[in-house]
Design a protein around this motif. Structure first.
Motif, PDB file in Angstrom:
ATOM      1  N   ARG A  27      20.822   4.946 -38.195  1.00 18.59           N
ATOM      2  CA  ARG A  27      20.606   5.981 -37.171  1.00 18.59           C
ATOM      3  C   ARG A  27      20.367   5.355 -35.807  1.00 18.59           C
ATOM      4  N   GLU A  28      19.585   4.280 -35.776  1.00 18.40           N
ATOM      5  CA  GLU A  28      19.303   3.613 -34.510  1.00 18.40           C
ATOM      6  C   GLU A  28      20.546   2.938 -33.945  1.00 18.40           C
ATOM      7  N   LEU A  29      21.304   2.242 -34.781  1.00 27.73           N
ATOM      8  CA  LEU A  29      22.515   1.548 -34.326  1.00 27.73           C
ATOM      9  C   LEU A  29      23.542   2.498 -33.734  1.00 27.73           C
ATOM     10  N   PHE A  30      23.678   3.689 -34.337  1.00 30.20           N
ATOM     11  CA  PHE A  30      24.706   4.617 -33.922  1.00 30.20           C
ATOM     12  C   PHE A  30      24.177   5.790 -33.106  1.00 30.20           C
ATOM     13  N   ILE A  48      34.941   7.894 -48.236  1.00 36.05           N
ATOM     14  CA  ILE A  48      34.305   8.754 -47.242  1.00 36.05           C
ATOM     15  C   ILE A  48      33.908   7.923 -46.027  1.00 36.05           C
ATOM     16  N   ALA A  49      34.043   8.508 -44.849  1.00 34.12           N
ATOM     17  CA  ALA A  49      33.635   7.836 -43.615  1.00 34.12           C
ATOM     18  C   ALA A  49      32.905   8.829 -42.725  1.00 34.12           C
ATOM     19  N   ILE A  50      31.899   8.339 -42.035  1.00 39.88           N
ATOM     20  CA  ILE A  50      31.184   9.122 -41.024  1.00 39.88           C
ATOM     21  C   ILE A  50      31.318   8.316 -39.735  1.00 39.88           C
ATOM     22  N   PRO A  51      32.339   8.621 -38.925  1.00 38.27           N
ATOM     23  CA  PRO A  51      32.548   7.824 -37.711  1.00 38.27           C
ATOM     24  C   PRO A  51      31.455   8.088 -36.676  1.00 38.27           C
ATOM     25  N   PRO A  52      31.142   7.072 -35.853  1.00 33.23           N
ATOM     26  CA  PRO A  52      30.198   7.306 -34.767  1.00 33.23           C
ATOM     27  C   PRO A  52      30.711   8.447 -33.894  1.00 33.23           C
ATOM     28  N   LYS A  53      29.807   9.334 -33.495  1.00 30.88           N
ATOM     29  CA  LYS A  53      30.229  10.547 -32.790  1.00 30.88           C
ATOM     30  C   LYS A  53      31.035  10.257 -31.531  1.00 30.88           C
ATOM     31  N   SER A  55      33.019   7.629 -30.841  1.00 40.53           N
ATOM     32  CA  SER A  55      34.363   7.130 -31.116  1.00 40.53           C
ATOM     33  C   SER A  55      35.256   8.241 -31.639  1.00 40.53           C
ATOM     34  N   PHE A  56      34.721   9.147 -32.434  1.00 44.12           N
ATOM     35  CA  PHE A  56      35.548  10.222 -32.950  1.00 44.12           C
ATOM     36  C   PHE A  56      35.914  11.206 -31.842  1.00 44.12           C
ATOM     37  N   ALA A  57      34.992  11.463 -30.956  1.00 43.63           N
ATOM     38  CA  ALA A  57      35.273  12.363 -29.832  1.00 43.63           C
ATOM     39  C   ALA A  57      36.392  11.789 -28.966  1.00 43.63           C
ATOM     40  N   GLU A  58      36.369  10.485 -28.735  1.00 45.46           N
ATOM     41  CA  GLU A  58      37.413   9.838 -27.950  1.00 45.46           C
ATOM     42  C   GLU A  58      38.755   9.924 -28.677  1.00 45.46           C
ATOM     43  N   TYR A  59      38.742   9.720 -29.988  1.00 46.20           N
ATOM     44  CA  TYR A  59      39.957   9.802 -30.799  1.00 46.20           C
ATOM     45  C   TYR A  59      40.542  11.215 -30.738  1.00 46.20           C
ATOM     46  N   ALA A  60      39.707  12.213 -30.915  1.00 47.03           N
ATOM     47  CA  ALA A  60      40.169  13.603 -30.869  1.00 47.03           C
ATOM     48  C   ALA A  60      40.718  13.936 -29.480  1.00 47.03           C
ATOM     49  N   ALA A  61      40.056  13.486 -28.439  1.00 50.59           N
ATOM     50  CA  ALA A  61      40.527  13.744 -27.079  1.00 50.59           C
ATOM     51  C   ALA A  61      41.902  13.123 -26.870  1.00 50.59           C
ATOM     52  N   GLN A  62      42.116  11.942 -27.419  1.00 46.62           N
ATOM     53  CA  GLN A  62      43.414  11.270 -27.288  1.00 46.62           C
ATOM     54  C   GLN A  62      44.503  12.069 -28.001  1.00 46.62           C
ATOM     55  N   ILE A  63      44.195  12.615 -29.171  1.00 52.95           N
ATOM     56  CA  ILE A  63      45.160  13.426 -29.910  1.00 52.95           C
ATOM     57  C   ILE A  63      45.569  14.631 -29.069  1.00 52.95           C
ATOM     58  N   PHE A  64      44.592  15.338 -28.517  1.00 57.67           N
ATOM     59  CA  PHE A  64      44.896  16.521 -27.727  1.00 57.67           C
ATOM     60  C   PHE A  64      45.600  16.163 -26.424  1.00 57.67           C
ATOM     61  N   PHE A  65      45.226  15.042 -25.826  1.00 60.65           N
ATOM     62  CA  PHE A  65      45.884  14.601 -24.600  1.00 60.65           C
ATOM     63  C   PHE A  65      47.356  14.315 -24.881  1.00 60.65           C
ATOM     64  N   ASP A  66      47.636  13.583 -25.975  1.00 60.77           N
ATOM     65  CA  ASP A  66      49.015  13.258 -26.335  1.00 60.77           C
ATOM     66  C   ASP A  66      49.818  14.520 -26.629  1.00 60.77           C
TER      67      ASP A  66
END
Length: 73
Positions: A27-30, A48-53, A55-66
């Protein structure tokens, strides 16, 4: 076996209701705070993966931008 720098592993116990506690160090690291919403990703082959919030937000933004960029071209 020595872990690569920046890689971590923890164990958690799943309770009867399917809940588990994210270890304090994780929790502290992320930067996970009480009340945060997390995304849980699953792949039958990779697990299963729980990506850091952030990094996932940036990934999703890139998908929508593309997608928007492709519509304009």
């Amino acid at each position: 076996m020595k872990a690569a720098k920046g890689n971590y592993a923890w164990t958690v116990t799943v309770g009867e209701k399917g809940q588990f506690v994210i270890p304090k160090q994780a929790r502290e690291l992320f930067g996970i705070e009480p009340g945060d919403k997390l995304i849980l990703l699953g792949d039958l082959n990779r697990g299963i993966a729980i990506p850091p919030k952030n990094s996932f937000a940036e990934y999703a933004a890139q998908i929508f931008f593309d997608t928007e960029k492709a519509k304009k071209e």
